[in-house]
Design an enzyme around this catalytic site. Structure first.
Site, PDB file in Angstrom:
ATOM      1  N   GLY A 192     -45.089 -24.109  -5.434  1.00  0.00           N
ATOM      2  CA  GLY A 192     -45.391 -22.749  -4.952  1.00  0.00           C
ATOM      3  C   GLY A 192     -44.665 -21.730  -5.806  1.00  0.00           C
ATOM      4  N   ASP A 249     -47.603 -24.664  -9.537  1.00  0.00           N
ATOM      5  CA  ASP A 249     -48.574 -24.051  -8.621  1.00  0.00           C
ATOM      6  C   ASP A 249     -49.954 -24.515  -9.035  1.00  0.00           C
ATOM      7  OD1 ASP A 249     -48.123 -21.181  -6.789  1.00  0.00           O
ATOM      8  OD2 ASP A 249     -50.155 -21.898  -7.150  1.00  0.00           O
ATOM      9  N   ASN A 298     -47.445 -21.163   0.884  1.00  0.00           N
ATOM     10  CA  ASN A 298     -47.743 -20.207   1.948  1.00  0.00           C
ATOM     11  C   ASN A 298     -47.994 -20.911   3.280  1.00  0.00           C
ATOM     12  OD1 ASN A 298     -49.657 -20.993   0.000  1.00  0.00           O
ATOM     13  ND2 ASN A 298     -51.221 -19.689   0.895  1.00  0.00           N
ATOM     14  N   PHE A 309     -34.136 -15.853   3.155  1.00  0.00           N
ATOM     15  CA  PHE A 309     -33.981 -14.584   3.887  1.00  0.00           C
ATOM     16  C   PHE A 309     -34.180 -13.357   2.992  1.00  0.00           C
ATOM     17  CE2 PHE A 309     -31.561 -17.709   6.354  1.00  0.00           C
ATOM     18  CZ  PHE A 309     -32.123 -17.529   7.605  1.00  0.00           C
ATOM     19  N   GLU A 338     -38.564  -8.477   0.234  1.00  0.00           N
ATOM     20  CA  GLU A 338     -39.238  -8.048  -0.990  1.00  0.00           C
ATOM     21  C   GLU A 338     -38.767  -6.647  -1.367  1.00  0.00           C
ATOM     22  OE1 GLU A 338     -43.471  -8.800  -0.956  1.00  0.00           O
ATOM     23  OE2 GLU A 338     -43.122 -10.707   0.038  1.00  0.00           O
ATOM     24  N   ASN A 392     -36.259 -13.156  11.899  1.00  0.00           N
ATOM     25  CA  ASN A 392     -37.367 -12.212  11.704  1.00  0.00           C
ATOM     26  C   ASN A 392     -37.780 -11.551  13.013  1.00  0.00           C
ATOM     27  OD1 ASN A 392     -37.504 -12.361   8.986  1.00  0.00           O
ATOM     28  ND2 ASN A 392     -39.322 -13.645   8.872  1.00  0.00           N
ATOM     29  N   CYS A 431     -44.492 -11.601   6.521  1.00  0.00           N
ATOM     30  CA  CYS A 431     -43.644 -12.456   7.366  1.00  0.00           C
ATOM     31  C   CYS A 431     -43.533 -12.060   8.832  1.00  0.00           C
ATOM     32  CB  CYS A 431     -42.242 -12.515   6.776  1.00  0.00           C
ATOM     33  SG  CYS A 431     -42.222 -13.310   5.170  1.00  0.00           S
ATOM     34  N   PHE A 473     -46.691  -2.655   1.326  1.00  0.00           N
ATOM     35  CA  PHE A 473     -46.139  -2.651   2.690  1.00  0.00           C
ATOM     36  C   PHE A 473     -44.746  -2.055   2.761  1.00  0.00           C
ATOM     37  CE2 PHE A 473     -42.905  -5.983   3.343  1.00  0.00           C
ATOM     38  CZ  PHE A 473     -42.978  -6.702   2.164  1.00  0.00           C
TER      39      PHE A 473
END
Ligand SMILES: NC(=O)c1ccc[n+]([C@@H]2O[C@H](COP(=O)([O-])OP(=O)(O)OC[C@H]3O[C@@H](n4cnc5c(N)ncnc54)[C@H](O)[C@@H]3O)[C@@H](O)[C@H]2O)c1
Ligand SMILES: O=c1ccn([C@@H]2O[C@H](COP(=O)(O)OP(=O)(O)O[C@H]3O[C@H](CO)[C@@H](O)[C@H](O)[C@H]3O)[C@@H](O)[C@H]2O)c(=O)[nH]1
EC number: 1.1.1.22
Length: 514
Positions: free
Chosen positions: A13, A38, A95, A187, A190, A249, A301, A363
């Site tokens: 990934g 990947d 994912n 943890f 982004e 989260n 997330c 976002f």
């Protein structure tokens, strides 16, 4: 024997987590070879691009980390099997989106990619390996991974040398590989991924309690100890580690929904949500972080992980606990809807044919990631009312924006064509009052700009969807003069100077500003 001194790491990934995380491990551990693999060929080509501005993940500082380690001890490849075979430690960083079909649709995490990785490791491995869950997973997933891996040790598995079965044909004389599964949730946030990876609040490692588990944990602690102080490397039981990720989260998102809930009350009462947040945040028991009211949280997330937690609670017959956490997501849907509705209400109850300029699509700032961005849902709601939307984002591509809007329609199509009794009745993506928008309609009504001033020219209203720093320093007088009057600004991030903009002549509305 399970290795306790690792020289070769693979990561399955190469996404927002696998790429940056492994780049930093390689940077900090030049004695360890790190290969990130990947199945997405384009992604790997982008990670290998000599032009560092083309890396598939935009994160401040990431280009320097990649430049330092790539080709030295950091490699990106599509050859998953070789990487598995050679590595002593394999991270699974694929994912784990919310399921969009079948049992648990709309709530549970879809673990099919994780399962595929486990099966591939089981098939390919010929030596003992440590398998590390880096993806965010429901508690007790390690059990499923272990079951799949252990099956490769069964006498009937093609790779097994079957020493326990007298007389059975043995493909080779080496013993079947042993595996130890660790949980090592990530943890990083982004936009600050490199900073978070260089200087984490903590690294969490959960392992099994047997001797192999202890050796595996030791090995991973040694990797991180190359740059993380040992007191910040926490080791726990494996189930605690898995559950801590979802809990962290849920707590973070809960703070945002709490302050956003109060932003609605501020607007009714004349209080100012930023003043309230500051006042409560100075209480050391509450603390100041994650109290910024906004158009709603996004990102790949928070929503996914809370829904996963809710699903788990229901599965274990804890409906009150499930309802408690689900409210965090419902409130977030409400916040996005409230923002879109405020735009329509303020523009005299319709935005049909009106030019609404969006500043920001990601976002949050400093990322090109748009997954679950509030902008998508706000745009969709305005498109339902036939708005003309003009978008500028400094890092998000045109193709991405159209794909986000298309994906939402696809999701709506699936929800309406199937029995969705088990799925979440999200206001944003499943509301019965919304129609499914055709691709041609989206293309005709959504326009993407490379220059912010072009996006804003002749607009009836501006909506700030992402808190990019550059938006603060625009020439707001020039923007005002080029807009239609009355010139409205809806600041979904409370980043603009309200007083200055009012003085220029704007009619500005923030979140939670009474
Ligand atoms: N994005 C974040 O900030 C963040 C932070 C912490 C944890 N997480 C968790 O980390 C995990 C990964 O998230 P992400 O944002 O990096 O996802 P992503 O979609 O950016 O990357 C996942 C990658 O895995 C690849 N992949 C899937 N199946 C594969 C297979 N069988 N073999 C090889 N490659 C395969 C995909 O092609 C994709 O490139 C998720 O569980 C997520 O919840 C994400
Ligand atoms: O006070 C705040 C803080 C954040 N946000 C919004 O919340 C979302 C998530 O922000 P953030 O948490 O900073 O980014 P993520 O990259 O989604 O990181 C979260 O999700 C990751 C994936 O699991 C975890 O690893 C991180 O610890 C966790 O912070 C974004 O839309 C932000 O704009 C707010 O509205 N108000």
């Amino acid at each position: 024997m399970i290795p306790n001194n690792v020289k070769n790491i693979a990561c399955i990934g190469a996404g927002y987590v696998g790429g940056p995380t492994m780049a930093v491990i390689a940077q900090k551990c030049p004695h360890i070879k790190v290969t990130v693999v990947d199945i997405n060929e384009q992604r790997i080509a982008d990670w290998n691009d000599t032009d560092l501005s083309k890396l598939p993940v935009y994160e401040p500082g990431l280009d320097q980390v990649v430049a330092e380690a790539r080709g030295r001890n950091l490699f990106f490849s599509t050859d998953v099997e070789s990487a598995i075979r050679e590595a002593q430690m394999i991270f699974i960083s694929v994912n784990t989106p919310t399921k969009t079909y079948g049992v648990g649709k709309g709530m549970a995490a879809d673990l099919k990619y994780v399962e595929l990785c486990a099966r591939q490791i089981a098939e390919v491995a010929t030596e003992d390996k440590i398998v590390v869950e880096k993806s965010t997973l429901p508690v007790r997933t390690a059990q499923s991974i272990r079951t799949i891996l252990d099956a490769s040790r069964s006498p009937h598995h093609p790779l097994s040398s079957s020493p326990l079965l007298p007389g059975s044909p043995s493909p080779d004389s080496s013993p079947a590989p042993r595996f130890s599964v660790l949980s090592n949730p990530e943890f990083l946030a982004e936009g600050t991924a490199v900073k978070d990876l260089h200087n984490p609040d903590r690294v969490l490692i959960g392992g099994e309690e047997d001797e192999d588990g202890q050796r595996a944990m030791e090995a991973l602690v040694e990797v991180y100890a190359n740059w993380v102080p040992r007191e910040r490397i926490l080791t726990t039981r494996i189930w605690s580690s898995e559950l801590s990720k979802l809990t962290a989260n849920a707590f973070l998102a809960q703070r945002i929904s709490s302050i956003n809930a109060l932003s609605a009350l501020c607007e009714k009462t004349g209080a100012d949500v930023d003043e309230v947040a500051h006042a409560i945040g100075t209480d050391t028991r509450i603390g100041p972080k994650f109290l910024k009211s906004s158009v709603g949280f996004g990102g790949s997330c928070f929503q996914k992980d809370i829904l996963n937690l809710v699903y788990l609670c229901r599965h274990f017959n804890l409906p009150e606990v499930a309802d408690y956490w689900e409210q965090v997501v419902k409130l977030n849907d409400y916040q996005k809807h409230r923002f879109a509705k405020q735009i329509i209400d303020t523009l005299f109850n319709t935005v049909s044919g009106k030019k609404i300029a969006f500043l920001g699509w990601a976002f949050k700032k400093d990322t090109n990631d748009t997954r679950e961005s509030a902008a998508i849902y706000v745009a969709d709601e305005l498109l339902q009312d036939h708005a003309e939307i003009h978008i500028y984002d400094p890092k998000v591509s045109k193709e991405r924006i159209y794909a986000d809007l298309e994906y939402l329609q696809e999701h709506r199509r699936e929800n309406s064509s199937r029995n969705s009794d088990n799925s979440r009745n999200s206001h944003s993506c499943n509301s019965s009052q919304f129609v499914q928008l055709e691709s041609s309609f989206i293309k005709d009504h959504v326009h993407i700009h490379d220059d912010p001033y072009n996006a804003l020219e002749n607009a009836h209203a501006i909506a700030i969807l992402t808190e990019w720093d550059e938006f603060r320093s625009y020439d707001w007088l020039r923007i005002y003069e080029a807009m239609r009057k009355p010139a409205f600004v809806f600041d979904g991030r409370n980043i603009l100077n309200k007083e200055e903009l009012k003085e220029i002549g704007f009619n500005i509305k923030g979140i939670g500003k009474g």
